[in-house]
Design an enzyme around this catalytic site. Structure first.
Site, PDB file in Angstrom:
ATOM      1  N   ASP A 113       0.830  -1.221   0.000  1.00 53.98           N
ATOM      2  CA  ASP A 113       0.000   0.000   0.000  1.00 53.98           C
ATOM      3  C   ASP A 113       0.857   1.261   0.000  1.00 53.98           C
ATOM      4  O   ASP A 113       0.433   2.302  -0.494  1.00 53.98           O
ATOM      5  CB  ASP A 113      -0.938   0.001   1.207  1.00 53.98           C
ATOM      6  N   ASN A 143       1.617  -3.018   4.150  1.00 60.96           N
ATOM      7  CA  ASN A 143       0.649  -3.856   3.432  1.00 60.96           C
ATOM      8  C   ASN A 143      -0.338  -4.407   4.455  1.00 60.96           C
ATOM      9  O   ASN A 143      -0.226  -4.133   5.657  1.00 60.96           O
ATOM     10  CB  ASN A 143       1.371  -4.982   2.671  1.00 60.96           C
TER      11      ASN A 143
HETATM   12  O1  MRU Z   1      -7.762  -2.861   2.965  1.00 62.89           O
HETATM   13  P1  MRU Z   1      -7.503  -3.248   1.553  1.00 62.89           P
HETATM   14  O2  MRU Z   1      -8.301  -4.444   1.119  1.00 62.89           O
HETATM   15  O3  MRU Z   1      -7.637  -2.088   0.596  1.00 62.89           O
HETATM   16  O4  MRU Z   1      -5.974  -3.688   1.540  1.00 62.89           O
HETATM   17  C1  MRU Z   1      -5.385  -4.118   0.343  1.00 62.89           C
HETATM   18  C2  MRU Z   1      -3.985  -4.550   0.508  1.00 62.89           C
HETATM   19  O5  MRU Z   1      -3.399  -4.481   1.549  1.00 62.89           O
HETATM   20  C3  MRU Z   1      -3.281  -5.009  -0.732  1.00 62.89           C
HETATM   21  O6  MRU Z   1      -2.331  -5.988  -0.432  1.00 62.89           O
HETATM   22  C4  MRU Z   1      -2.570  -3.811  -1.385  1.00 62.89           C
HETATM   23  O7  MRU Z   1      -3.446  -2.727  -1.514  1.00 62.89           O
HETATM   24  C5  MRU Z   1      -2.021  -4.145  -2.714  1.00 62.89           C
HETATM   25  S1  MRU Z   1      -3.294  -4.423  -3.895  1.00 62.89           S
HETATM   26  C6  MRU Z   1      -2.574  -4.659  -5.400  1.00 62.89           C
END
Ligand code: MRU
Length: 352
Positions: free
Chosen positions: A241, A251
């Site tokens: 992220d 992440n």
């Molecule tokens: O809370 P989320 O579902 O938005 O979290 C998503 C993640 O942590 C993913 O691993 C990250 O965004 C990478 S997506 C290609």
């Protein structure tokens, strides 16, 4: 092999943004239609759409919808620009951790700032949002290629959360590597962490792999270490992220634990992410803002009709954690791989 499906979490019609409602998957495939920016902002907040690259793309379309609305409501372009800036700020306030959101909004803001004609700005904003979406899929295919090149002909890959087509404009990052490896004809099995508390692994990654016919085992998060100790996992690939300039990576919560276990068992631990996930203004992971989500995600099962914990239970629910760069074997991007990342290597990579 040509059997990879073209799953897309969003569709732009020119007047509305259609979003595959990820809260309902895998049991129902329903689409939410957003005709204004507020609907888009709420869709991000309420997890209709989630995943770092996907929320960037969707926010860009939110700006387009907002700009179209303001073009009808305002006269002078200065007033228009001020109103669109407020819309950008609203969209930026939806989720704090994934930097792709701010990256995409910065691209949109640049278009607004450069223009002097309302109609031209609106057209340019729509073109930019379409480009961000298209480029994301191209980027993911390149990440997939570089990642798949690292893998041997037979791998058992553990992944966490959902990093697939649903988390991006299409194809995916870490799951894009899996797709690319399968397309190359490699023999791939995936271990999917269910990813408590929001269950992106069980609900979304399992759904995507099922659609593709890629073999997988769904496991609860606390099983991962045991399978590593049994020698059943050959590689771990997750998304990101936000990546600080020393390579520390935020992440989905649980990623840090996996990285420690991977180190203990000598298993390669890769991050797959576009360069738009890097935040070079941030020195280390300690500076990455971590979203705290509702305690209900922990207190109730996902369908919300059964409470798990006693009333009065106190809860902590950080949505992300930070994996120190020392635990990362390599960061796979669309421009190549940064092996054993640290500040020097990241800065050198971006200076090329
Ligand atoms: O809370 P989320 O579902 O938005 O979290 C998503 C993640 O942590 C993913 O691993 C990250 O965004 C990478 S997506 C290609």
């Amino acid at each position: 092999m040509g059997r990879i499906k073209d799953i897309r979490p969003l569709k732009w019609t020119g007047e509305a943004l259609l979003l595959l409602d990820q809260r309902k998957l895998p049991l129902k495939e329903e689409w939410v239609e957003c005709k204004d920016y507020e609907c888009v902002a709420r869709a991000i907040e309420q997890m209709v759409v989630r995943g770092a690259p996907a929320i960037g793309v969707v926010a860009a379309y939110g700006v387009v919808l907002g700009a179209k609305e303001m073009a009808e409501k305002t006269k002078g372009y200065l007033d228009f620009k001020a109103k669109v800036e407020l819309i950008i700020n609203r969209l930026a306030a939806t989720r704090p951790t994934a930097v792709n959101l701010f990256w995409a909004l910065k691209r949109m803001r640049r278009i607004v700032e450069a223009g002097t004609d309302i109609e031209e700005i609106v057209v340019a904003l729509e073109t930019e949002a379409i480009n961000i979406e298209r480029q994301d899929v191209e980027t993911n295919r390149k990440i997939g290629y570089y990642g798949a090149e690292l893998l041997s002909s037979r791998e058992v890959i553990l992944t966490h959360c959902n990093t697939g087509a649903l988390a991006t404009a299409g194809y995916g990052t870490a799951l894009g590597v899996v797709r690319a490896a399968v397309e190359m004809g490699k023999d791939i099995t995936v271990f999917v962490d269910e990813t408590r508390p929001y269950l992106q692994g069980a609900r979304l990654t399992a759904w995507e792999l099922q659609q593709e016919g890629i073999p997988y085992y769904l496991i609860t998060d606390n099983m991962a270490g045991w399978f590593m100790s049994l020698g059943e996992i050959t590689c771990i690939i997750v998304g990101a992220d936000r990546i600080a300039r020393n390579g520390d990576t935020a992440n989905k919560i649980g990623t840090y634990t996996l990285s420690v276990l991977a180190k203990e068992h000598g298993i390669p631990f890769y991050i797959a992410a576009p360069t738009s996930t890097f935040d070079l203004s941030i020195k280390s992971g300690a500076d990455i803002p971590i979203e705290e989500r509702s305690e209900d995600e922990v207190l109730y099962c996902h369908c919300k009709n059964c409470r798990i914990a006693p009333y009065g239970a106190k809860v902590k629910n950080p949505a992300f954690d930070v994996t120190p760069h020392e635990n990362i074997t390599g960061i796979i991007t669309e421009k190549g791989v940064i092996n054993a990342p640290n500040e020097e290597k990241v800065l050198e990579f971006f200076s090329q």
